[in-house]
Write an enzyme that holds these catalytic residues in place. Structure first.
Site, PDB file in Angstrom:
ATOM      1  N   GLY A 198      24.669  -6.312 -13.831  1.00 58.12           N
ATOM      2  CA  GLY A 198      24.366  -6.966 -15.151  1.00 58.12           C
ATOM      3  C   GLY A 198      23.627  -6.103 -16.067  1.00 58.12           C
ATOM      4  O   GLY A 198      23.582  -4.966 -15.585  1.00 58.12           O
ATOM      5  N   CYS A 199      22.720  -6.691 -17.011  1.00 62.21           N
ATOM      6  CA  CYS A 199      22.029  -5.764 -17.817  1.00 62.21           C
ATOM      7  C   CYS A 199      21.260  -4.885 -16.862  1.00 62.21           C
ATOM      8  O   CYS A 199      20.491  -5.132 -15.807  1.00 62.21           O
ATOM      9  CB  CYS A 199      20.923  -6.783 -18.555  1.00 62.21           C
ATOM     10  SG  CYS A 199      19.785  -5.801 -19.550  1.00 62.21           S
ATOM     11  N   PHE A 200      21.373  -3.510 -17.404  1.00 64.17           N
ATOM     12  CA  PHE A 200      20.712  -2.445 -16.510  1.00 64.17           C
ATOM     13  C   PHE A 200      18.928  -2.286 -16.574  1.00 64.17           C
ATOM     14  O   PHE A 200      18.316  -1.690 -15.787  1.00 64.17           O
ATOM     15  CB  PHE A 200      21.275  -1.093 -16.821  1.00 64.17           C
ATOM     16  CG  PHE A 200      21.483  -0.768 -17.914  1.00 64.17           C
ATOM     17  CD1 PHE A 200      20.628  -0.997 -19.095  1.00 64.17           C
ATOM     18  CD2 PHE A 200      22.444   0.315 -18.259  1.00 64.17           C
ATOM     19  CE1 PHE A 200      20.868  -0.275 -20.518  1.00 64.17           C
ATOM     20  CE2 PHE A 200      22.579   1.134 -19.434  1.00 64.17           C
ATOM     21  CZ  PHE A 200      21.849   0.692 -20.474  1.00 64.17           C
TER      22      PHE A 200
END
Length: 165
Positions: free
Chosen positions: A9-11
């Site tokens: 997902g969002c890093f």
């Protein structure tokens, strides 16, 4: 020292999460396993095919890969396709990208255990790393620079090692 690339997902949150663990030497966020060309964040958000990924350099003696992957599975939905939290799109897919074939048995073992736990096949890609392009500087350690920034990972997970969760 070993290196593994994890897309979850969002890093932003993934980087902050992995930075907490003893044995993690360094992390860097970037774009992996898309077309073989450097891209910008805007292109990644426009379905370039790359996954938001964290490069993790770790000390295998202090943090064995199986334990590191156990931490990884604590903060992703392993059966969700192209979605983690409120983030949707191909760049938010989950993946374990390896550079050393010797890592594959541990990866397969952990994935099989998680698949058995959830009772279905995982949506986590397990592939050799084809490419990785570091993200722009403003994305590196983003949540340290912007503590109020959005993250799909609950804040309590940023203190798993400290609190023994």
């Amino acid at each position: 020292m070993k290196t593994i690339y994890l897309a979850g997902g969002c890093f932003w949150g993934a980087q902050k999460y992995f930075d907490q663990f003893t044995g993690v030497i360094s992390t860097e966020v970037g774009y992996a396993n898309g077309p073989d060309r450097e891209v910008s964040y805007e292109e990644v958000c426009s379905d370039s095919g790359h996954a938001e990924t964290v490069r993790i350099e770790y000390d295998e003696d202090k943090l064995p890969l199986k334990i590191l992957l156990g931490y990884y599975f604590m903060v992703i939905d392993p059966v969700s396709v192209n979605k983690q939290g409120e983030d949707e799109g191909i760049q938010y897919r989950t993946g374990i990208y390896y550079t050393d074939e010797e890592q594959l048995p541990a990866i397969r073992e952990v994935c099989a255990e998680v698949s058995d736990e959830v009772g279905q096949p995982l949506a986590v890609e397990v592939e050799p790393l084809r490419n990785f392009f570091p993200a722009e500087e403003y994305h590196q350690k983003y949540l340290d620079k912007n503590p109020a920034g959005y993250c799909h990972i609950p804040k309590r997970m940023f203190e798993v090692e400290k609190n023994g969760l």
